[in-house]
Design a protein around this motif. Structure first.
Motif, PDB file in Angstrom:
ATOM      1  N   LEU A  22      32.775  32.731  44.554  1.00 40.90           N
ATOM      2  CA  LEU A  22      33.254  33.885  43.789  1.00 40.90           C
ATOM      3  C   LEU A  22      34.262  34.692  44.594  1.00 40.90           C
ATOM      4  CD1 LEU A  22      29.942  35.133  42.129  1.00 40.90           C
ATOM      5  CD2 LEU A  22      31.855  33.950  41.029  1.00 40.90           C
ATOM      6  N   ARG A  23      33.995  34.847  45.906  1.00 44.88           N
ATOM      7  CA  ARG A  23      34.910  35.617  46.740  1.00 44.88           C
ATOM      8  C   ARG A  23      36.287  34.950  46.803  1.00 44.88           C
ATOM      9  NH1 ARG A  23      32.428  36.485  52.330  1.00 44.88           N
ATOM     10  NH2 ARG A  23      30.950  37.639  51.019  1.00 44.88           N
ATOM     11  N   VAL A  24      36.311  33.629  47.013  1.00 49.59           N
ATOM     12  CA  VAL A  24      37.582  32.909  47.068  1.00 49.59           C
ATOM     13  C   VAL A  24      38.265  32.954  45.703  1.00 49.59           C
ATOM     14  CG1 VAL A  24      38.625  30.645  47.402  1.00 49.59           C
ATOM     15  CG2 VAL A  24      36.863  31.434  48.976  1.00 49.59           C
ATOM     16  N   GLY A  25      37.474  32.708  44.638  1.00 43.88           N
ATOM     17  CA  GLY A  25      38.068  32.719  43.302  1.00 43.88           C
ATOM     18  C   GLY A  25      38.629  34.077  42.938  1.00 43.88           C
ATOM     19  N   VAL A  26      37.887  35.135  43.257  1.00 42.96           N
ATOM     20  CA  VAL A  26      38.375  36.478  42.951  1.00 42.96           C
ATOM     21  C   VAL A  26      39.615  36.804  43.777  1.00 42.96           C
ATOM     22  CG1 VAL A  26      37.795  38.921  43.138  1.00 42.96           C
ATOM     23  CG2 VAL A  26      36.148  37.335  42.160  1.00 42.96           C
ATOM     24  N   SER A  27      39.616  36.410  45.049  1.00 42.11           N
ATOM     25  CA  SER A  27      40.771  36.691  45.904  1.00 42.11           C
ATOM     26  C   SER A  27      42.025  35.994  45.381  1.00 42.11           C
ATOM     27  CB  SER A  27      40.479  36.255  47.339  1.00 42.11           C
ATOM     28  OG  SER A  27      39.361  36.945  47.864  1.00 42.11           O
ATOM     29  N   VAL A  28      41.892  34.716  45.041  1.00 41.52           N
ATOM     30  CA  VAL A  28      43.045  33.971  44.507  1.00 41.52           C
ATOM     31  C   VAL A  28      43.499  34.586  43.186  1.00 41.52           C
ATOM     32  CG1 VAL A  28      43.808  31.733  43.644  1.00 41.52           C
ATOM     33  CG2 VAL A  28      42.424  31.861  45.714  1.00 41.52           C
ATOM     34  N   SER A  29      42.532  34.905  42.326  1.00 43.36           N
ATOM     35  CA  SER A  29      42.891  35.488  41.028  1.00 43.36           C
ATOM     36  C   SER A  29      43.595  36.825  41.207  1.00 43.36           C
ATOM     37  CB  SER A  29      41.631  35.673  40.172  1.00 43.36           C
ATOM     38  OG  SER A  29      40.983  34.435  39.957  1.00 43.36           O
ATOM     39  N   LEU A  30      43.079  37.656  42.130  1.00 44.37           N
ATOM     40  CA  LEU A  30      43.713  38.948  42.362  1.00 44.37           C
ATOM     41  C   LEU A  30      45.116  38.790  42.941  1.00 44.37           C
ATOM     42  CD1 LEU A  30      40.751  41.074  43.790  1.00 44.37           C
ATOM     43  CD2 LEU A  30      41.789  41.196  41.518  1.00 44.37           C
ATOM     44  N   ALA A  31      45.289  37.794  43.816  1.00 45.20           N
ATOM     45  CA  ALA A  31      46.619  37.563  44.373  1.00 45.20           C
ATOM     46  C   ALA A  31      47.600  37.155  43.271  1.00 45.20           C
ATOM     47  CB  ALA A  31      46.553  36.491  45.456  1.00 45.20           C
ATOM     48  N   ILE A  32      47.175  36.224  42.411  1.00 42.50           N
ATOM     49  CA  ILE A  32      48.048  35.797  41.309  1.00 42.50           C
ATOM     50  C   ILE A  32      48.343  36.968  40.373  1.00 42.50           C
ATOM     51  CG2 ILE A  32      48.192  34.287  39.292  1.00 42.50           C
ATOM     52  CD1 ILE A  32      46.529  32.246  40.832  1.00 42.50           C
ATOM     53  N   LEU A  33      47.289  37.721  40.040  1.00 39.80           N
ATOM     54  CA  LEU A  33      47.500  38.858  39.140  1.00 39.80           C
ATOM     55  C   LEU A  33      48.386  39.919  39.782  1.00 39.80           C
ATOM     56  CD1 LEU A  33      43.919  39.284  37.648  1.00 39.80           C
ATOM     57  CD2 LEU A  33      45.942  38.346  36.519  1.00 39.80           C
ATOM     58  N   ALA A  34      48.277  40.092  41.125  1.00 44.17           N
ATOM     59  CA  ALA A  34      49.135  41.056  41.806  1.00 44.17           C
ATOM     60  C   ALA A  34      50.598  40.645  41.725  1.00 44.17           C
ATOM     61  CB  ALA A  34      48.705  41.201  43.267  1.00 44.17           C
ATOM     62  N   VAL A  35      50.865  39.334  41.948  1.00 39.61           N
ATOM     63  CA  VAL A  35      52.242  38.845  41.839  1.00 39.61           C
ATOM     64  C   VAL A  35      52.757  39.022  40.419  1.00 39.61           C
ATOM     65  CG1 VAL A  35      53.694  36.794  42.001  1.00 39.61           C
ATOM     66  CG2 VAL A  35      51.990  37.241  43.758  1.00 39.61           C
ATOM     67  N   LEU A  36      51.924  38.623  39.449  1.00 37.46           N
ATOM     68  CA  LEU A  36      52.347  38.772  38.055  1.00 37.46           C
ATOM     69  C   LEU A  36      52.545  40.244  37.704  1.00 37.46           C
ATOM     70  CD1 LEU A  36      49.993  36.171  36.313  1.00 37.46           C
ATOM     71  CD2 LEU A  36      52.388  35.882  36.963  1.00 37.46           C
ATOM     72  N   GLY A  37      51.643  41.090  38.185  1.00 36.72           N
ATOM     73  CA  GLY A  37      51.785  42.517  37.896  1.00 36.72           C
ATOM     74  C   GLY A  37      53.039  43.105  38.519  1.00 36.72           C
ATOM     75  N   ALA A  38      53.334  42.713  39.787  1.00 30.29           N
ATOM     76  CA  ALA A  38      54.540  43.216  40.439  1.00 30.29           C
ATOM     77  C   ALA A  38      55.794  42.758  39.686  1.00 30.29           C
ATOM     78  CB  ALA A  38      54.589  42.740  41.887  1.00 30.29           C
ATOM     79  N   THR A  39      55.797  41.491  39.262  1.00 30.57           N
ATOM     80  CA  THR A  39      56.949  40.987  38.508  1.00 30.57           C
ATOM     81  C   THR A  39      57.108  41.742  37.190  1.00 30.57           C
ATOM     82  OG1 THR A  39      56.597  38.799  39.465  1.00 30.57           O
ATOM     83  CG2 THR A  39      57.984  38.930  37.509  1.00 30.57           C
ATOM     84  N   GLY A  40      55.984  41.901  36.476  1.00 29.30           N
ATOM     85  CA  GLY A  40      56.048  42.629  35.217  1.00 29.30           C
ATOM     86  C   GLY A  40      56.467  44.073  35.418  1.00 29.30           C
ATOM     87  N   ALA A  41      55.979  44.712  36.506  1.00 34.39           N
ATOM     88  CA  ALA A  41      56.352  46.097  36.776  1.00 34.39           C
ATOM     89  C   ALA A  41      57.844  46.208  37.073  1.00 34.39           C
ATOM     90  CB  ALA A  41      55.532  46.635  37.943  1.00 34.39           C
ATOM     91  N   TRP A  42      58.369  45.244  37.851  1.00 37.09           N
ATOM     92  CA  TRP A  42      59.810  45.276  38.145  1.00 37.09           C
ATOM     93  C   TRP A  42      60.627  45.111  36.879  1.00 37.09           C
ATOM     94  CZ3 TRP A  42      63.724  41.675  37.389  1.00 37.09           C
ATOM     95  CH2 TRP A  42      64.964  41.990  37.950  1.00 37.09           C
TER      96      TRP A  42
END
Length: 535
Positions: A22-42
């Motif tokens: 769960l820790r690895v899955g959540v970390s990877v998911s958060l990283a992907i969502l952070a990249v997607l969120g940063a792109t969407g925010a830009w």
């Protein structure tokens, strides 16, 4: 990757626990969502910036430039009409145009503050208009009506030349602003297209990530847990020989192993548990029988003491009446002690009989109006209340399902105590209050008597416990113990309110319907007849 490396990698992953997955899955998911969120925010920020520039700068600047041109044209029209006719009213458009020109120039200066080319074009317009006003418009506007025609004719050629420069500057400014507006609109449409593609891609990636997470949870957690639950239900159904197959992450496999160990332990302990339960059932039955026998013993003991005590009391009283005053003073004192002891024993036995009847003879539950029961109780205690000068008030009381005899005994003991334990030289004041608390009714009996010390708040409900000597206050010490037994028999609790200091306050609760006491002893007809005789 060699064949030896692949099994080693798989063995390493198989040692991962659910928390680590769960820790690895959540970390990877958060990283992907952070990249997607940063792109969407830009993308959103860029779209908002272009849209803001178009709405707040480019379009207002073009509109203001058109208004500036209109203001300058109004000035030229007014000056030309005044120069031809000499009529002063033609100067009004000129004056109004000047005011509008100043406002439009200030507005354009603010809007084009970050646009060097725009500021340069605006400066060209300002210079051209200033030259025309200086050379033509202002002198003609300031000339008197009789001399303005000659001045206008004199500067007609210069006025045309300078105003052509103004027109050219205004036209260049408007063209540039229109081009900037069109470019901003094109940039906005392009960014909107990019935004739509980016957010569509983000949506697809999120769905793919959610599907991947769902499938990983199903395979790594849900399916092993379902299998473990199925095995547990099978074991719970009685098949204790059913084995548990460990699967899933390392901690779930350990859990499966521990449950299987527990299953084997249960199989070993089952026989012992059955034997222990049988022993507990036997002990419970013995305890229930012992309690019933103890209560019956209290009744029988007090009942059987009635007849010999009656003889002792009768003969000591007869001895007192026949030989009183014929013997010495010590003999008379002994006789008085015997009579008093026999009478107090009679009262004590009667109180003990009443105490043993609670739950035995008095076990007839019916709808009882507590207000009527209280009125009957006050009528019974009327002599004592009148002698003490007591005042008894009460709130409206409810109707509950209870034993009417026990309710009468309850009111009689509580109000009798409130009147008896009064302060010397002060008339007793007793108030009975009632209010509903959830499903229960709470009653309080408050008096202005001598009160009860907090340290004795529990002791007063113990049978035969007295806080005063018999010479100070009469009684057997059973009254509040009987109240406690009656209240608990009707599903409530009773206690002394230790926060009240101006007397005593007894608070108790009663259920609308008392709990059924299936194991309560039921008095027979013989018991009833014997008790009536004992009275």
């Amino acid at each position: 990757m060699t064949g030896d490396e692949r099994p080693a990698r798989l063995r390493g992953l198989s040692a991962w626990t659910t928390r680590r997955w769960l820790r690895v899955g959540v970390s990877v998911s958060l990283a992907i969502l952070a990249v997607l969120g940063a792109t969407g925010a830009w993308v959103l920020a860029r779209t908002e910036a272009i849209s803001g520039d178009l709405v707040d700068v480019r379009s207002p600047a073009l509109i203001t430039a058109v208004r500036l041109e209109s203001a300058v044209l109004n000035q030229e029209t007014g000056i030309r009409g005044y120069g031809i006719t000499g009529a002063p009213e033609f100067t009004a458009p000129y004056r109004q145009g000047l005011a509008e020109q100043r406002a439009d120039l200030e507005r354009l200066t603010d809007l084009l503050a970050d646009d060097p080319d725009g500021r340069a074009g605006l400066e060209a317009v300002r210079k051209a208009v200033a030259r025309w006003q200086e050379r033509v418009a202002r002198p003609i506007a300031d000339a008197p009506p009789d001399a303005v025609k000659a001045l206008a004719a004199e500067r007609a050629a210069e006025g045309k030349t300078t105003f052509d420069v103004v027109r050219a500057a205004l036209s260049d400014q408007e063209q540039r602003l229109r081009a900037d507006q069109a470019q901003a609109r094109d940039d906005l449409m392009s960014m909107l297209t990019v935004r739509n593609w980016v957010f569509s891609t983000i949506g697809v990636l999120i769905l793919a990530l959610a599907a991947l997470i769902f499938e990983g949870l199903r395979r790594g957690i849900t399916r092993p847990l379902d299998q473990l639950g199925s095995d547990a239900r099978t074991i719970a159904g009685g098949d204790f020989d059913h084995p548990i197959d460990p699967s899933g992450p390392a901690d779930l496999r350990r859990l499966s192993g521990e449950i299987d160990f527990m299953r084997r332990r249960l199989v070993r302990e089952l026989a012992f548990s059955e034997e222990a339960r049988s022993q507990l059932d036997t002990q419970a039955a013995d305890l229930q029988r012992s309690n019933a026998e103890l209560e019956q013993f209290a009744y029988v003991a007090s009942h059987d003491l009635q007849e010999p005590l009656r003889k002792v009391s009768s003969f000591t009283q007869l001895l007192q009446r026949r030989y009183g005053g014929q013997l010495d003073s010590r003999a008379d004192q002994y006789i008085d002690f015997a009579v008093d002891g026999a009478n107090r024993m009679q009262v004590l036995i009667n109180d003990l009989l009443d105490f043993s009847r609670v739950g035995r003879l008095h076990n007839t539950h019916e709808s009882v109006d507590l207000e009527q029961v209280l009125e009957r109780t006050l009528s019974t205690l009327s002599v004592g209340i009148e002698e003490a000068g007591a005042t008894v008030t009460h709130d409206p009381l409810p109707t509950l399902t209870a034993d009417p005899t026990q309710m009468g005994m309850l009111w009689q003991n509580l109000i009798g105590n409130a009147v008896k334990f009064r302060r010397p030289g002060e008339a007793p004041e007793v108030h009975v209050a009632a209010r509903q608390e959830g499903e229960l009714w709470r009653f309080t009996v408050t008096d202005n008597g001598i009160g009860i010390d907090p340290e004795y708040a529990d002791k007063v409900f113990v049978i035969f416990q007295r806080l005063h000597t018999k010479d100070a206050y009469s009684g057997s010490g059973i009254g509040l113990a009987m109240c406690k037994k009656i209240v608990e028999f009707h599903g409530g609790t009773i206690a002394v309110d230790t926060s009240y200091h101006d007397g005593a306050r007894i608070s108790f609760t009663l259920a609308p319907e008392p709990p059924e006491a299936a194991d309560a002893p039921i008095a027979t007809d013989t018991d009833r007849s014997e008790e009536e005789q004992a009275r």
